[in-house]
Design an enzyme around this catalytic site. Structure first.
Site, PDB file in Angstrom:
ATOM      1  CG  ASP A  30      -0.776  41.267  -9.830  1.00  0.00           C
ATOM      2  OD1 ASP A  30      -1.384  39.044  -9.966  1.00  0.00           O
ATOM      3  OD2 ASP A  30      -1.700  41.707 -10.244  1.00  0.00           O
ATOM      4  CD  GLU A 151      -2.578  24.855 -14.684  1.00  0.00           C
ATOM      5  OE1 GLU A 151      -1.693  25.046 -15.020  1.00  0.00           O
ATOM      6  OE2 GLU A 151      -2.817  23.898 -14.072  1.00  0.00           O
ATOM      7  CB  CYS A 263     -13.567  26.843 -12.070  1.00  0.00           C
ATOM      8  SG  CYS A 263     -11.646  27.633 -11.728  1.00  0.00           S
TER       9      CYS A 263
HETATM   10  C1  UDX Z   1     -11.828  23.028 -10.727  1.00  0.00           C
HETATM   11  C2  UDX Z   1     -11.649  21.277 -10.950  1.00  0.00           C
HETATM   12  O1  UDX Z   1     -11.403  20.470 -10.278  1.00  0.00           O
HETATM   13  C3  UDX Z   1      -9.868  21.905 -11.353  1.00  0.00           C
HETATM   14  O2  UDX Z   1     -10.174  21.026 -12.686  1.00  0.00           O
HETATM   15  C4  UDX Z   1     -10.386  23.615 -12.465  1.00  0.00           C
HETATM   16  O3  UDX Z   1      -9.288  23.769 -12.605  1.00  0.00           O
HETATM   17  C5  UDX Z   1     -11.204  23.982 -11.835  1.00  0.00           C
HETATM   18  O4  UDX Z   1     -12.494  23.965 -10.947  1.00  0.00           O
HETATM   19  P1  UDX Z   1     -11.703  24.163  -7.729  1.00  0.00           P
HETATM   20  O5  UDX Z   1     -12.590  24.641  -8.154  1.00  0.00           O
HETATM   21  O6  UDX Z   1     -10.697  24.332  -7.399  1.00  0.00           O
HETATM   22  O7  UDX Z   1     -11.364  23.029  -9.254  1.00  0.00           O
HETATM   23  O8  UDX Z   1     -13.037  22.243  -7.155  1.00  0.00           O
HETATM   24  P2  UDX Z   1     -13.361  21.528  -7.162  1.00  0.00           P
HETATM   25  O9  UDX Z   1     -12.791  20.425  -6.101  1.00  0.00           O
HETATM   26  O10 UDX Z   1     -13.015  20.580  -8.108  1.00  0.00           O
HETATM   27  O11 UDX Z   1     -15.192  21.603  -6.432  1.00  0.00           O
HETATM   28  C6  UDX Z   1     -15.527  22.431  -7.339  1.00  0.00           C
HETATM   29  C7  UDX Z   1     -16.582  21.917  -6.510  1.00  0.00           C
HETATM   30  O12 UDX Z   1     -17.309  21.396  -6.637  1.00  0.00           O
HETATM   31  C8  UDX Z   1     -16.439  22.347  -5.000  1.00  0.00           C
HETATM   32  O13 UDX Z   1     -17.400  23.342  -4.482  1.00  0.00           O
HETATM   33  C9  UDX Z   1     -16.930  20.949  -4.291  1.00  0.00           C
HETATM   34  O14 UDX Z   1     -17.142  21.176  -2.774  1.00  0.00           O
HETATM   35  C10 UDX Z   1     -18.184  20.496  -5.354  1.00  0.00           C
HETATM   36  N1  UDX Z   1     -18.145  18.966  -5.473  1.00  0.00           N
HETATM   37  C11 UDX Z   1     -16.993  18.596  -5.610  1.00  0.00           C
HETATM   38  C12 UDX Z   1     -19.741  18.429  -4.686  1.00  0.00           C
HETATM   39  O15 UDX Z   1     -20.260  18.759  -4.268  1.00  0.00           O
HETATM   40  N2  UDX Z   1     -19.360  17.340  -4.725  1.00  0.00           N
HETATM   41  C13 UDX Z   1     -17.539  16.489  -5.653  1.00  0.00           C
HETATM   42  O16 UDX Z   1     -18.334  15.174  -5.260  1.00  0.00           O
HETATM   43  C14 UDX Z   1     -17.228  17.022  -5.939  1.00  0.00           C
END
Ligand code: UDX
Length: 451
Positions: A30, A151, A263
């Site tokens: 980094d 990823e 993401c």
């Molecule tokens: C996501 C993807 O799941 C992952 O595969 C990718 O690599 C990166 O983006 P992440 O951003 O870490 O991962 O969180 P995730 O658990 O997917 O939740 C994203 C958002 O959706 C959160 O704000 C969560 O609260 C919301 N969410 C998730 C809901 O509101 N309802 C659900 O059923 C699931």
């Protein structure tokens, strides 16, 4: 294998640490000297359960090292991962690829012998072609195969996701990369994790299509939740009822305050832009983004309605600030919009989060931070659960009732049921549950306060 990982942010650090745990010899690189120095001292720049012990263990075994210098690690590497950030470009929502291209240009000069350069950063379709071009332009003698290896880690669950992936996707344009990448993921492959080889462009699109589909699934359920409230149905039962259909699947059907994070918001926007540029707009994804944006402010209106329509000068307590539990990440967190909207409506906001307060302090103005949920709830007219941390799942409601001005719980993640909350004399408002749950929360709260 010898592996260099360029970019020690979330994806780079977790991937590097886990790859060293597979037995590979990994250097995480980094440009941020302070970050590298801290990592060498064993301090993690992010909160991710289990990461510190994997890093410590592999550093001790001599398989994981950190450096600010890219050259020496790339020279000896069999595989170089690019894992730098691809934030939304200001103004137009396109992914900003300047860090990716800068990394490609820099690493090109240090390539020696056949090397696979794998892009882990989330990049729009066609980026691999440009990385390939940049490397060959910078170093015409380079013997390189550029692959796409997106990823799918979830924050808070990243180590487990890396070790037990649903699939590994690798997009190749040079057959020699197939064997190298199979070797990189050998322990997972032996455990029967599907290794999906595609073309490079297909692999790039798989990442965006996957995230957009999940964002759409959540947003669909959020709209169904609104409908349930009007129709007198229960969204959790609807989710279970449809989720048992294997064509739909039970995951990512939790209604809530809207998705956030590093993401989904950025990747859906970037996909929309790429599709528009290619003349094939994705209308479902465009609508998903619009519906999700609207939802966050609608959640603030829900809180205001539960408080009787006017929150001027009144104290509202927010529990949970990060975009989801088990992370300290505040990026695009629904809490940011909800708090701003409550303040715009004249409320005084207090807040508590188990891990996100340091970040929150730099992002939120005029918010009082509590040392725990009870401290934040002192004198409040409503307690609002925005993020479903485990710490909020078994609160002492007698104690809360004795310290709050009005015993009202607005549960935007549906972690409680009214049957558990009402006996404590609390009014309870949740998301997408039958209308009688929240017909007159203020009324119930007042009755309870007088009782
Ligand atoms: C996501 C993807 O799941 C992952 O595969 C990718 O690599 C990166 O983006 P992440 O951003 O870490 O991962 O969180 P995730 O658990 O997917 O939740 C994203 C958002 O959706 C959160 O704000 C969560 O609260 C919301 N969410 C998730 C809901 O509101 N309802 C659900 O059923 C699931």
């Amino acid at each position: 294998m010898r592996i260099a990982v360029i970019g020690s942010g979330y994806v780079g650090l977790v991937s590097g640490a886990c790859l060293s745990d597979f037995g590979h010899d990994v250097t995480c690189i980094d440009k941020d000297e302070r970050k590298i120095e801290a990592l060498r001292r064993g301090e993690m720049p992010i909160y991710e359960p289990g990461l510190d012990s994997i890093v410590a263990g592999n550093v001790k075994m001599g398989r994981l090292a950190f450096s600010t210098e890219l050259g020496p690690a790339v020279e000896v590497a069999d595989v170089v991962f690019i894992a730098v950030g691809t934030p939304s470009r200001r103004g137009d929502g396109h992914a900003d690829l300047s860090y990716v291209y800068a990394a490609a240009r820099e690493l090109a000069q240090s390539l020696r012998g056949f090397t696979v350069v794998a892009t882990k950063s989330t990049v729009p379709v066609g980026t691999g072609d440009e990385i390939d071009r940049i490397i060959r332009e910078t170093n015409p003698a380079a013997d390189v195969a550029v692959v796409s290896n997106p990823e799918f880690l979830r924050e808070g669950n990243a180590i487990d996701d890396f070790r037990r992936p649903d699939r590994i996707v690798v997009g190749i344009a040079d057959e020699r990369a197939r064997q190298v990448m199979t070797e990189v993921y050998r322990p997972l492959y032996l455990n029967q994790a599907p290794l999906v080889f595609t073309t490079r462009r297909t692999s790039e699109l798989i990442k965006y299509a996957g995230n957009a589909f999940l964002a759409m699934k959540i947003t669909f359920m959020n709209e169904i939740a609104d409908l349930c409230e009007e129709a007198g149905a229960n969204v959790q039962d609807v989710a279970r009822g449809i989720g048992l259909d294997q064509r739909i699947g039970s995951k990512f059907l939790h209604a809530g305050p809207g998705y956030g994070g590093s993401c989904f918001p950025k990747d859906t926007l970037a996909l929309i832009k790429s599709a528009q540029d290619l003349g094939k707009p994705l209308r479902l994804v465009e609508t998903t983004v619009a519906v999700n944006d609207t939802r966050k402010r609608a959640m603030a209106r829900k809180v205001i309605a539960a408080c009787g329509g006017d929150v001027r000068g009144r104290k509202i307590s927010i529990l949970g600030l990060t975009f989801k539990p088990n992370t300290d990440d505040m990026r695009e967190s629904p809490a940011l919009t909800i708090i701003q909207a409550l303040q715009d409506a004249g409320a005084r906001v207090a807040a508590y989060d188990p891990e996100g307060m340091e970040q929150a302090r730099s992002l939120l103005e005029n918010v009082t931070f509590g040392s725990d949920p009870y401290d934040a709830a002192e004198g409040a007219e409503a307690l609002v659960i925005v993020t479903e941390w485990n710490a909020f799942r078994a609160m002492d409601f007698q104690r809360l009732k004795s310290i709050m001005a009005t015993p009202l719980l607005v549960d935007l993640r549906n972690i409680y049921r009214k049957e558990e909350i009402r006996p404590h004399g609390f009014a309870y408002v949740s998301v997408g549950r039958p209308a009688e749950d929240y017909l007159s929360p203020l009324h119930i709260a007042r009755d309870a306060a007088q009782a």
